[in-house]
Design a protein around this motif. Sequence first.
Motif, PDB file in Angstrom:
ATOM      1  N   ASP A 118       0.856  -1.186   0.000  1.00  0.00           N
ATOM      2  CA  ASP A 118       0.000   0.000   0.000  1.00  0.00           C
ATOM      3  C   ASP A 118       0.896   1.241   0.000  1.00  0.00           C
ATOM      4  O   ASP A 118       1.754   1.377   0.875  1.00  0.00           O
ATOM      5  N   TRP A 120       0.263   4.399   0.659  1.00  0.00           N
ATOM      6  CA  TRP A 120      -0.034   5.429   1.658  1.00  0.00           C
ATOM      7  C   TRP A 120       0.508   6.779   1.179  1.00  0.00           C
ATOM      8  O   TRP A 120       1.453   7.324   1.759  1.00  0.00           O
ATOM      9  N   HIS A 125       0.496   9.838   6.432  1.00  0.00           N
ATOM     10  CA  HIS A 125       0.446   8.384   6.556  1.00  0.00           C
ATOM     11  C   HIS A 125       1.791   7.725   6.261  1.00  0.00           C
ATOM     12  O   HIS A 125       1.867   6.500   6.169  1.00  0.00           O
ATOM     13  N   ARG A 128       3.128   4.522   7.861  1.00  0.00           N
ATOM     14  CA  ARG A 128       2.479   3.238   7.583  1.00  0.00           C
ATOM     15  C   ARG A 128       3.124   2.493   6.421  1.00  0.00           C
ATOM     16  O   ARG A 128       2.837   1.308   6.214  1.00  0.00           O
ATOM     17  N   ARG A 129       3.965   3.165   5.661  1.00  0.00           N
ATOM     18  CA  ARG A 129       4.611   2.520   4.522  1.00  0.00           C
ATOM     19  C   ARG A 129       5.578   1.450   5.014  1.00  0.00           C
ATOM     20  O   ARG A 129       6.328   1.671   5.967  1.00  0.00           O
TER      21      ARG A 129
END
Length: 212
Positions: A118, A120, A125, A128-129
């Motif tokens: 994803d 992000w 965000h 979150r990677r």
Amino acid sequence: MRQRNKPWAKDKLVQYPQYVISEPEKNKGKWKEAFDKDQPIHIEIGTGKGRFITGMAKANPDINYIGIELADSVIVTALDRIIEDELPNIKLLNVNANDLRDYFEKGEVNRVYLNFSDPWPKKRHAKRRLTYRSFLEIYEEILVDKGEIHFKTDNQGLFESSLMSFSDYDILLTYVSLDLHNSDYEGNIMTEYEEKFSSRGSRIFRCEVQYR
């Protein structure tokens, strides 16, 4: 992409303990015993429906693979592939990658695969990677010395930010392709997303990095 919910998926995962490890924390420090053969262990984080990891397991029987996927409605398709091909060198974990240190000791893993994670894209965000610094710290804790990460994506923004993240962490970049399918790289095994995106004309970005 929204995945169709499969309310029966959790029950099916439990029915195949030879492939799906329900309590992986109990294998911490003992993963070699979970496989038929004592071989190097490669893990894929975000294994999805399992096309990549099953392809790798068939092509490399001298490697043990662990596929990690949080969505049970997705990983159950990977299980179906393993059952069909009767692959002894794959295990699946239906867990969150944030908790990898709970499941693996230092030096238990030889390589980490990150495929079409994803992106992000919003700045807020970024943490979150899966190539963010906090995740690189986790991988370093479970990998052997000079362990590797192999990363593929169709998202140029994610690829660029990941290269910066690797550089800031002082990880050695050993291979990079800005157009994998038009390169001389051999032995590429596609994921479901990779086939879809490349068929639409998207470039596939790939790199390999090694901890120092």
